[in-house]
Design a protein around this motif. Sequence first.
Motif, PDB file in Angstrom:
ATOM      1  N   ILE A   1     -15.631  24.797 -75.293  1.00  0.00           N
ATOM      2  CA  ILE A   1     -16.628  23.786 -75.864  1.00  0.00           C
ATOM      3  C   ILE A   1     -17.936  24.264 -75.718  1.00  0.00           C
ATOM      4  CG2 ILE A   1     -14.820  22.090 -75.767  1.00  0.00           C
ATOM      5  CD1 ILE A   1     -16.575  20.929 -73.451  1.00  0.00           C
TER       6      ILE A   1
ATOM      7  N   LYS B   1     -19.772  19.308 -75.688  1.00  0.00           N
ATOM      8  CA  LYS B   1     -19.325  18.189 -76.818  1.00  0.00           C
ATOM      9  C   LYS B   1     -18.112  18.980 -77.697  1.00  0.00           C
ATOM     10  CE  LYS B   1     -22.010  15.668 -79.305  1.00  0.00           C
ATOM     11  NZ  LYS B   1     -21.719  14.426 -78.518  1.00  0.00           N
TER      12      LYS B   1
ATOM     13  N   ALA C   1     -19.535  24.547 -72.665  1.00  0.00           N
ATOM     14  CA  ALA C   1     -20.279  23.561 -71.801  1.00  0.00           C
ATOM     15  C   ALA C   1     -21.004  24.057 -70.681  1.00  0.00           C
ATOM     16  CB  ALA C   1     -19.013  22.513 -71.013  1.00  0.00           C
TER      17      ALA C   1
ATOM     18  N   SER D   1     -17.618  15.197 -82.268  1.00  0.00           N
ATOM     19  CA  SER D   1     -18.638  14.029 -81.803  1.00  0.00           C
ATOM     20  C   SER D   1     -18.615  13.516 -80.393  1.00  0.00           C
ATOM     21  CB  SER D   1     -18.333  12.710 -82.852  1.00  0.00           C
ATOM     22  OG  SER D   1     -17.107  12.311 -82.761  1.00  0.00           O
ATOM     23  N   ALA D   2     -17.368  14.214 -79.573  1.00  0.00           N
ATOM     24  CA  ALA D   2     -17.319  13.687 -78.357  1.00  0.00           C
ATOM     25  C   ALA D   2     -17.870  14.257 -77.316  1.00  0.00           C
ATOM     26  CB  ALA D   2     -15.695  13.404 -77.923  1.00  0.00           C
ATOM     27  N   THR D   3     -18.718  13.633 -76.281  1.00  0.00           N
ATOM     28  CA  THR D   3     -19.108  14.191 -75.169  1.00  0.00           C
ATOM     29  C   THR D   3     -18.252  14.230 -73.969  1.00  0.00           C
ATOM     30  OG1 THR D   3     -21.141  13.313 -75.603  1.00  0.00           O
ATOM     31  CG2 THR D   3     -20.940  13.753 -73.428  1.00  0.00           C
TER      32      THR D   3
ATOM     33  N   PRO E   1     -17.919   9.007 -73.621  1.00  0.00           N
ATOM     34  CA  PRO E   1     -17.430  10.081 -73.169  1.00  0.00           C
ATOM     35  C   PRO E   1     -16.095  10.429 -72.654  1.00  0.00           C
ATOM     36  CG  PRO E   1     -18.981   9.524 -71.205  1.00  0.00           C
ATOM     37  CD  PRO E   1     -19.058   8.335 -72.335  1.00  0.00           C
TER      38      PRO E   1
ATOM     39  N   LEU F   1     -12.557  12.550 -82.582  1.00  0.00           N
ATOM     40  CA  LEU F   1     -13.720  13.419 -82.474  1.00  0.00           C
ATOM     41  C   LEU F   1     -14.451  13.166 -83.905  1.00  0.00           C
ATOM     42  CD1 LEU F   1     -12.052  16.936 -81.040  1.00  0.00           C
ATOM     43  CD2 LEU F   1     -13.394  14.775 -79.898  1.00  0.00           C
TER      44      LEU F   1
ATOM     45  N   ARG G   1     -20.956  19.498 -68.869  1.00  0.00           N
ATOM     46  CA  ARG G   1     -21.030  18.641 -69.740  1.00  0.00           C
ATOM     47  C   ARG G   1     -21.096  19.510 -71.296  1.00  0.00           C
ATOM     48  NH1 ARG G   1     -25.366  14.109 -70.153  1.00  0.00           N
ATOM     49  NH2 ARG G   1     -24.930  12.957 -72.382  1.00  0.00           N
TER      50      ARG G   1
END
Length: 243
Positions: free
Chosen positions: A21, A39, A23, A42-44, A3, A243, A37
């Motif tokens: 995003i 995404k 979150a 593809s990135a956390t 991450p 990403l 948290r």
Amino acid sequence: MAPIIIAAATHKELSLLVRSIGAGPEPGTRTGCEIYRGKLGSATLFLTVTGIGKANTASALTALLERVTPRFIINVGCAGAYGGSGLQVGDLAVASAEVYGDEGVLTPAGWESLESIGIPQVVRGGSRFFNEFPLTMLLAEQAVQLGASQGITVRRGRFVTVSTCSGTTARGDDLARRFDAICENMEGAAAAHVALLYGVDCLEIRGISNMVEDRDLSAWNIPLAVETAQRFVLKYLEFHGGL
């Protein structure tokens, strides 16, 4: 994929990113800081509101780094630009290094850094770090190049982290000369310090909210600074976040 951690001192310096995003709140730590948290591609991303100042920043990042091992940390927020830096309100600054501006000793001959005391804050790989902590060159260079490609003013240089913000032109000029710095803030050196301890790359991006001069709040624009910085972080992640 590991991450990415994004840290800011206040909610307003992170809220646009959280919304963008989608979150959601993440169970907190014993530090009590806000953690989100989400995404992006593809990135956390873990986004944390650390609280103002060096102690809060170090505590929040340490707690989070004990839970996750990120690819890198982005420290985002606003800063005051020193006269002669070439920066104006609404511009962006990227740190090449962070300097603790207050840690040291005041002698009859003037202020001296921790190096004069002879006790480093960190020893790593044979290197001793007193007041200055370098930030990852590749990440900073990517940010500068992205700004140039997008027609956005992004200036790279040393940042100074202070406990007492400079509210006079004279104080700002003194710090700018002493450290060959372009702007100041209250958290960045702590983030760079903790990143070095954990062996994690760190990028610091700040929007300029004010010039460091005799204090005149009517000339400040914090909303512009924090929005500009967060929108740039989104662009950076799209171009360089894998990403």
